[in-house]
Design an enzyme around this catalytic site. Sequence first.
Site, short mmCIF file in Angstrom:
data_model
loop_
_atom_site.label_atom_id
_atom_site.label_comp_id
_atom_site.label_asym_id
_atom_site.label_seq_id
_atom_site.Cartn_x
_atom_site.Cartn_y
_atom_site.Cartn_z
CD GLU A 12 -2.49 -1.59 -0.01
OE1 GLU A 12 -3.06 -0.70 -0.65
OE2 GLU A 12 -2.50 -2.76 -0.40
CB ILE A 167 1.36 0.67 5.10
CG1 ILE A 167 1.50 1.48 6.39
CG2 ILE A 167 1.78 -0.77 5.29
CD1 ILE A 167 0.73 0.90 7.57
CG ASP A 168 -2.13 4.43 0.77
OD1 ASP A 168 -1.56 5.03 -0.15
OD2 ASP A 168 -3.26 4.75 1.20
CE LYS A 169 -2.82 11.84 3.57
NZ LYS A 169 -3.09 13.00 2.68
#
Length: 362
Positions: A12, A167-169
């Site tokens: 992500e 990992i994604d925001k």
Amino acid sequence: MADERYITEDPELDDGQTADEDGEGAGLYEHFAVVADKGQAPLRLDKFLTVRMEKCSRNRIQAAADCGSILVNGKAAKSSYKVKPLDRIQIVMPYPRREVEIIPEDIPLEIPYEDDDLLIVNKPAGLVVHPGHGNYSCTLVNALTYHLRNLPLFQEGDMRAGLVHRIDKNTSGLLVVAKNEQSHARLAKQFFDHTIGRRYVALVWGNFEEDEGTITGNIGRSPRDRQKMFVFEDGSDGKHAVTHWRVLKRYGYVTLVECRLETGRTHQIRVHMSWQGHPLFNDERYGGDRILKGTTFSKYKQFIENCFAVMPRHALHAQSLGFVHPMTHEAVYFESELPDDFRALLEKWDTYAAASKESNNG
């Protein structure tokens, strides 16, 4: 150049990052190269590079060599290798070079575990992991650079200091951060070899016929929208990606699933699930931010709007991490509870499912 180090790609990736940032499986990038002089006397490789590379410690060079990231004439070499005349020496890493100034910032962090070699961060949704493309401050790296400012690894303003994955925001959950060169190199190797155990919890649209399954499909940057990832069904492009999923709870119109990652590609869970017709709940990038399953009643529409308001992000949480400790060599495992917004969302669906069942029985 000298300050670069391993980082692998997690599924992500932070919003706004570029395709060039893909680390895992993307091949090797040359970060430094030098050819020894004709009259070069035999000299240990680590000593040779320490002299030629500014602002790069011998420990860092030795850590890179231990990971096979230093090539002599195209082959991985150890620190003890004796450099000979006209040897071509390269430092290669599985990500391109990046240079951004890091400003230490006193940002509170939830750290469920820490020792001399690593720490675990429970990242909240909304916090970008590291700077880039409009997010040059208020990131996890800015926070780590402040909180670990007494450690050599975090004193050089390296945007990737300690990071081995991300990992994604808008994904919440666990990240492991290395606190020294040796830990960083050994953890990075585990990620690169896919031996790290990572489990995510996601709420996705739709129901599944099976209780568990595996999604296999090459993932690459979308040819139509560079902000999105894309599954290349014929395998002609993209990178090999495998996601194992298991149903945790069925709500009818949506399903709570656990995802176990065999590979770590940009937006892997989000794009794999969307490709299978099960976008993550409220994932605006992959079509999950509208009603995809359910009734046409206005009451249901209002219910979904209320759900989106309770959890105004995609429903994904990095719940657990398992790996071999880089120093003790013992297997360690960490798990985090679902954050408040995710729990509130599931409570709404629990209430809705119970009410639906009651009305159907009535």
